[in-house]
Design a protein around this motif. Structure first.
Motif, PDB file in Angstrom:
ATOM      1  N   ALA A  84      58.738 -48.069  21.278  1.00  0.00           N
ATOM      2  CA  ALA A  84      58.029 -47.510  20.103  1.00  0.00           C
ATOM      3  C   ALA A  84      58.710 -46.143  19.630  1.00  0.00           C
ATOM      4  O   ALA A  84      58.454 -45.675  18.548  1.00  0.00           O
ATOM      5  N   ALA A  85      58.648 -45.773  20.722  1.00  0.00           N
ATOM      6  CA  ALA A  85      59.312 -44.185  20.626  1.00  0.00           C
ATOM      7  C   ALA A  85      60.124 -43.830  19.985  1.00  0.00           C
ATOM      8  O   ALA A  85      60.987 -43.407  20.450  1.00  0.00           O
ATOM      9  N   GLY A  86      61.802 -44.697  19.887  1.00  0.00           N
ATOM     10  CA  GLY A  86      62.932 -44.575  19.506  1.00  0.00           C
ATOM     11  C   GLY A  86      63.782 -44.955  21.065  1.00  0.00           C
ATOM     12  O   GLY A  86      63.880 -45.817  21.581  1.00  0.00           O
ATOM     13  N   GLU A  87      64.573 -43.706  20.196  1.00  0.00           N
ATOM     14  CA  GLU A  87      65.894 -43.856  21.984  1.00  0.00           C
ATOM     15  C   GLU A  87      66.001 -42.409  21.733  1.00  0.00           C
ATOM     16  O   GLU A  87      65.798 -41.159  20.725  1.00  0.00           O
ATOM     17  N   ARG A  88      66.727 -41.811  22.991  1.00  0.00           N
ATOM     18  CA  ARG A  88      66.335 -40.912  23.250  1.00  0.00           C
ATOM     19  C   ARG A  88      68.071 -40.667  23.788  1.00  0.00           C
ATOM     20  O   ARG A  88      68.664 -39.269  24.241  1.00  0.00           O
ATOM     21  N   GLY A  89      68.850 -42.326  24.261  1.00  0.00           N
ATOM     22  CA  GLY A  89      70.512 -41.058  24.749  1.00  0.00           C
ATOM     23  C   GLY A  89      71.303 -42.441  23.989  1.00  0.00           C
ATOM     24  O   GLY A  89      70.974 -43.811  24.919  1.00  0.00           O
ATOM     25  N   PRO A  90      72.665 -41.897  24.070  1.00  0.00           N
ATOM     26  CA  PRO A  90      73.517 -41.126  23.779  1.00  0.00           C
ATOM     27  C   PRO A  90      72.953 -40.158  22.502  1.00  0.00           C
ATOM     28  O   PRO A  90      73.662 -39.339  22.079  1.00  0.00           O
ATOM     29  N   PHE A  91      71.720 -40.947  21.582  1.00  0.00           N
ATOM     30  CA  PHE A  91      71.599 -40.508  20.610  1.00  0.00           C
ATOM     31  C   PHE A  91      69.864 -40.501  20.559  1.00  0.00           C
ATOM     32  O   PHE A  91      69.056 -40.551  21.588  1.00  0.00           O
ATOM     33  N   THR A  92      70.106 -39.025  19.367  1.00  0.00           N
ATOM     34  CA  THR A  92      68.099 -39.115  19.506  1.00  0.00           C
ATOM     35  C   THR A  92      68.007 -39.907  18.092  1.00  0.00           C
ATOM     36  O   THR A  92      68.248 -39.174  17.139  1.00  0.00           O
ATOM     37  N   ASN A  93      66.686 -40.786  18.122  1.00  0.00           N
ATOM     38  CA  ASN A  93      65.669 -41.317  16.803  1.00  0.00           C
ATOM     39  C   ASN A  93      65.023 -41.784  16.803  1.00  0.00           C
ATOM     40  O   ASN A  93      64.960 -43.001  17.466  1.00  0.00           O
ATOM     41  N   SER A  94      63.584 -41.387  16.880  1.00  0.00           N
ATOM     42  CA  SER A  94      61.921 -42.094  17.019  1.00  0.00           C
ATOM     43  C   SER A  94      62.263 -43.280  16.486  1.00  0.00           C
ATOM     44  O   SER A  94      61.185 -43.497  16.069  1.00  0.00           O
ATOM     45  N   ASN A  95      62.913 -43.198  15.601  1.00  0.00           N
ATOM     46  CA  ASN A  95      62.393 -44.510  13.967  1.00  0.00           C
ATOM     47  C   ASN A  95      63.816 -45.701  14.871  1.00  0.00           C
ATOM     48  O   ASN A  95      63.518 -47.019  14.356  1.00  0.00           O
ATOM     49  N   ALA A  96      64.338 -44.987  15.794  1.00  0.00           N
ATOM     50  CA  ALA A  96      65.835 -46.414  16.473  1.00  0.00           C
ATOM     51  C   ALA A  96      64.768 -47.604  16.443  1.00  0.00           C
ATOM     52  O   ALA A  96      63.796 -46.947  17.329  1.00  0.00           O
ATOM     53  N   ARG A  97      65.227 -48.988  16.445  1.00  0.00           N
ATOM     54  CA  ARG A  97      64.493 -50.383  16.800  1.00  0.00           C
ATOM     55  C   ARG A  97      65.547 -51.454  17.524  1.00  0.00           C
ATOM     56  O   ARG A  97      66.607 -50.928  16.718  1.00  0.00           O
ATOM     57  N   ALA A 154      78.412 -51.145  14.915  1.00  0.00           N
ATOM     58  CA  ALA A 154      77.015 -51.352  14.500  1.00  0.00           C
ATOM     59  C   ALA A 154      75.771 -50.218  14.938  1.00  0.00           C
ATOM     60  O   ALA A 154      74.686 -49.806  14.162  1.00  0.00           O
ATOM     61  N   ARG A 155      75.645 -49.458  15.574  1.00  0.00           N
ATOM     62  CA  ARG A 155      74.619 -48.708  16.118  1.00  0.00           C
ATOM     63  C   ARG A 155      74.665 -47.507  15.205  1.00  0.00           C
ATOM     64  O   ARG A 155      73.642 -47.311  14.106  1.00  0.00           O
ATOM     65  N   ASP A 156      75.758 -46.902  14.938  1.00  0.00           N
ATOM     66  CA  ASP A 156      76.269 -46.354  14.047  1.00  0.00           C
ATOM     67  C   ASP A 156      75.815 -46.370  12.355  1.00  0.00           C
ATOM     68  O   ASP A 156      75.664 -45.021  11.686  1.00  0.00           O
ATOM     69  N   ALA A 157      75.763 -47.204  12.259  1.00  0.00           N
ATOM     70  CA  ALA A 157      75.369 -47.462  11.101  1.00  0.00           C
ATOM     71  C   ALA A 157      73.977 -48.215  10.871  1.00  0.00           C
ATOM     72  O   ALA A 157      73.184 -48.445   9.579  1.00  0.00           O
ATOM     73  N   ALA A 158      72.912 -48.004  11.673  1.00  0.00           N
ATOM     74  CA  ALA A 158      72.062 -48.518  11.242  1.00  0.00           C
ATOM     75  C   ALA A 158      70.554 -47.386  11.216  1.00  0.00           C
ATOM     76  O   ALA A 158      69.602 -48.057  10.729  1.00  0.00           O
ATOM     77  N   PRO A 159      71.009 -46.312  11.613  1.00  0.00           N
ATOM     78  CA  PRO A 159      70.192 -45.112  10.853  1.00  0.00           C
ATOM     79  C   PRO A 159      69.251 -45.311   9.186  1.00  0.00           C
ATOM     80  O   PRO A 159      68.352 -45.280   9.243  1.00  0.00           O
ATOM     81  N   PRO A 160      70.582 -45.358   8.469  1.00  0.00           N
ATOM     82  CA  PRO A 160      69.281 -45.950   7.022  1.00  0.00           C
ATOM     83  C   PRO A 160      68.202 -46.902   6.934  1.00  0.00           C
ATOM     84  O   PRO A 160      67.499 -47.151   6.717  1.00  0.00           O
ATOM     85  N   PHE A 161      68.905 -47.781   7.138  1.00  0.00           N
ATOM     86  CA  PHE A 161      67.655 -49.151   8.184  1.00  0.00           C
ATOM     87  C   PHE A 161      66.687 -48.549   9.328  1.00  0.00           C
ATOM     88  O   PHE A 161      65.837 -48.515   8.206  1.00  0.00           O
ATOM     89  N   ALA A 216      61.482 -47.676   9.075  1.00  0.00           N
ATOM     90  CA  ALA A 216      59.604 -46.526   9.569  1.00  0.00           C
ATOM     91  C   ALA A 216      59.003 -46.843   7.691  1.00  0.00           C
ATOM     92  O   ALA A 216      57.494 -46.250   8.155  1.00  0.00           O
ATOM     93  N   ARG A 217      59.410 -45.488   7.000  1.00  0.00           N
ATOM     94  CA  ARG A 217      58.776 -46.050   5.950  1.00  0.00           C
ATOM     95  C   ARG A 217      57.597 -47.166   5.338  1.00  0.00           C
ATOM     96  O   ARG A 217      56.520 -46.665   4.488  1.00  0.00           O
ATOM     97  N   PHE A 218      58.194 -47.695   5.178  1.00  0.00           N
ATOM     98  CA  PHE A 218      57.509 -49.306   5.122  1.00  0.00           C
ATOM     99  C   PHE A 218      56.988 -49.222   6.044  1.00  0.00           C
ATOM    100  O   PHE A 218      55.570 -49.822   5.440  1.00  0.00           O
TER     101      PHE A 218
END
Length: 520
Positions: free
Chosen positions: A359-372, A500-507, A512-514
């Motif tokens: 639920a904290a998202g991801e931190r490596g090799p990128f950091t995004n608290s919304n990642a799922r 696929a990972r690079d394309a996911a942040p907008p989703f 997350a806002r939803f």
């Protein structure tokens, strides 16, 4: 017959608290463990009762001491799970539950820092990309949401520091966690630049002194000694953070050239060594850790995935639930073993899994608290063993993704953590990274690494080089080479996984806002 002395090392991990007694040749002679307990809740909460943690740690050590038949204990070494925030007041009493590295509530705060010039300054100084799991962001979250707790606090610990305090009465932290959180690997000290980058000058008084367990010990207090069954004054050594101790105990240093370590436990860590002079390329992503290593002139480069075996636990839990809904009892351990035994019989690469299940998202090799987490490419042919294999492959792909961000995959990889016991995991991991892998024969490399630090600190081993050759090299399993046909099959998969990972942040952002608007 003379009873030989030993070193006891405690590794207070996220899943288990494990205490291991090693003789002075580095051989494990007794082990005790207890499950760790923490609480998760929607919204990213992950908290742990600090008093309960100390009670569990003390009970684990005491049970081990009772098994030693009076063998003298030369020293007690402590390591434990990293990041998180463990606050105490002037009397040494917790001001509330600890926030674990799994806690994601600081995510929005960290995202703002990462998007600012402060994020670049923090990364340049500390070598570590700001992430929601770290203590700095959690202190900022506490200041905004629990200011009364922060006002009562006088010291901010990490997990191992809290246990060390209970054993010795000394408020301290080690160089690894201190420097990657609030300092500089160059100076091995707290840095005003890093602290100012987080705008945490008002919390500077919470940071405990840095002590290096390689050279410093403190005596076990009489009251705690009586509880544990040990001699008062027994030297206690504060180890480095558990991931470094695990890498040390798995052979990353002193056992051969260009050896990396991948820890496949609750979280995932991918680690390689570098000289202090090594500089990352300009424009490197603000992710990963640079940790001072318990050898002067060496640092460890880490890329860490927030969740590793937690992904496996999720799938096994669903299988358990299905059995229970059908009206039958389910044994989680038996279910895990049954699925693991079927993995290699399932066809390879039938889908792609991104293991961002925290639920904290991801931190490596990128950091995004919304990642799922995501599962892509499935059709009706994917069955339960196939899904288990896809998750194993996802964990190996995540490791390959992480190594690519720290200069490439080392020539040899030591695998440790709970999943290293799985033959299927090792074969998939070796083929996905196209490198030989090896394991340490005695599980508990974190405890072994902490004991090695104590052995050098207490003068039992002349140096870390000597200790690694004598203690670790004999425990390393034979290299397991990759299956070349499977490695060739997997070779095109990493770029697909990354695309696929690079394309996911907008989703991730939109979802997350939803979630926030619908569930609070």
């Amino acid at each position: 017959m003379t009873i030989q002395p030993c070193i006891i090392a405690l590794d207070a991990g996220t899943s288990m608290l494990k205490a291991v007694a090693f003789n002075l040749a580095g051989q494990p002679i007794a082990i005790e463990s207890r499950p760790n307990r923490y609480r998760e809740a929607p919204g990213g909460l992950a908290e742990q009762d600090m008093v309960q943690t100390w009670d569990d740690a003390a009970a684990t050590i005491a049970a081990l001491v009772a098994r030693l038949d009076g063998a003298p204990v030369a020293g007690l070494a402590i390591t434990g799970q990293g990041d998180g925030t463990w606050l105490i007041d002037a009397a040494g009493t917790p001001v509330g539950p600890a926030l674990l590295w799994l806690d994601g509530r600081a995510g929005p705060i960290i995202e703002r820092i990462r998007a600012s010039d402060a994020g670049l300054a923090i990364f340049a100084e500390s070598g570590t990309g700001p992430a929601a799991c770290q203590q700095a962001g959690q202190l900022l979250w506490l200041a905004a949401n629990r200011p009364d707790q922060l006002a009562r606090a006088t010291t901010a610990f990490h997990c191992k520091d809290w246990i060390y305090f209970n054993l010795t009465g000394v408020r301290a932290t080690d160089p690894s966690e201190a420097c990657f959180t609030f300092g500089s690997w160059r100076t091995r000290a707290y840095s005003p630049v890093t602290i100012a980058g987080y705008a945490l000058e008002s919390c500077r008084h919470l940071l405990p002194p840095i002590i290096d367990g390689m050279t410093t010990q403190h005596p076990l207090t009489p009251a705690v000694a009586a509880t544990l069954g040990l001699e008062a004054g027994t030297p206690v050594v504060l180890g480095y953070v558990d991931v470094l101790c695990s890498a040390l105990g798995a052979g990353i240093y002193g056992t051969g050239a260009d050896c990396g370590t991948s820890i496949i436990g609750s979280t995932g860590m991918n680690i390689r060594l570098a000289d202090d002079e090594f500089e990352r390329a300009a424009g490197a992503p603000l992710s990963g850790y640079r940790m001072v290593f318990p050898v002067r002139g060496k640092t460890a480069l880490l890329q860490s995935t927030l969740a590793a075996t937690l992904n496996i636990d999720w799938l096994v839990g669903i299988a358990d639930q299905a059995v229970q809904l059908a009206g039958h009892p389910s044994d989680h351990g038996a279910m895990l073993r049954a699925l693991d035994e079927q993995v290699l019989a399932a066809p390879p690469a039938r889908a792609v899994y991104h293991p961002y299940i925290s639920a904290a998202g991801e931190r490596g090799p990128f950091t995004n608290s919304n990642a799922r987490a995501s599962l892509a490419g499935i059709d009706r042919s994917l069955d339960l063993p196939g899904l288990m294999r896809t998750i194993y492959e996802g964990l190996a792909l995540a490791a390959a993704d992480c190594y690519a961000a720290i200069g490439g995959t080392p020539d040899m990889i030591s695998i440790t953590g709970g999943a290293s016991r799985s033959v299927a995991m090792r074969r998939i991991f070796a083929a996905m990274l196209n490198r030989p892998v090896r394991i340490i024969k005695e599980h508990g490399s974190g405890a072994l690494g902490a004991a090695m630090i104590a052995a050098v600190s207490l003068g039992i081993a002349p140096s870390m080089d000597d200790c690694a050759r004598a203690w670790v090299a004999p425990l390393l399993g034979a290299p397991e080479p990759p299956d070349l046909a499977l490695a060739e099959h997997y070779a095109p998969l990493l770029p697909i996984y990354q695309a696929a990972r690079d394309a996911a942040p907008p989703f991730w952002h939109q979802f997350a806002r939803f979630t926030e608007t619908r569930h609070g």
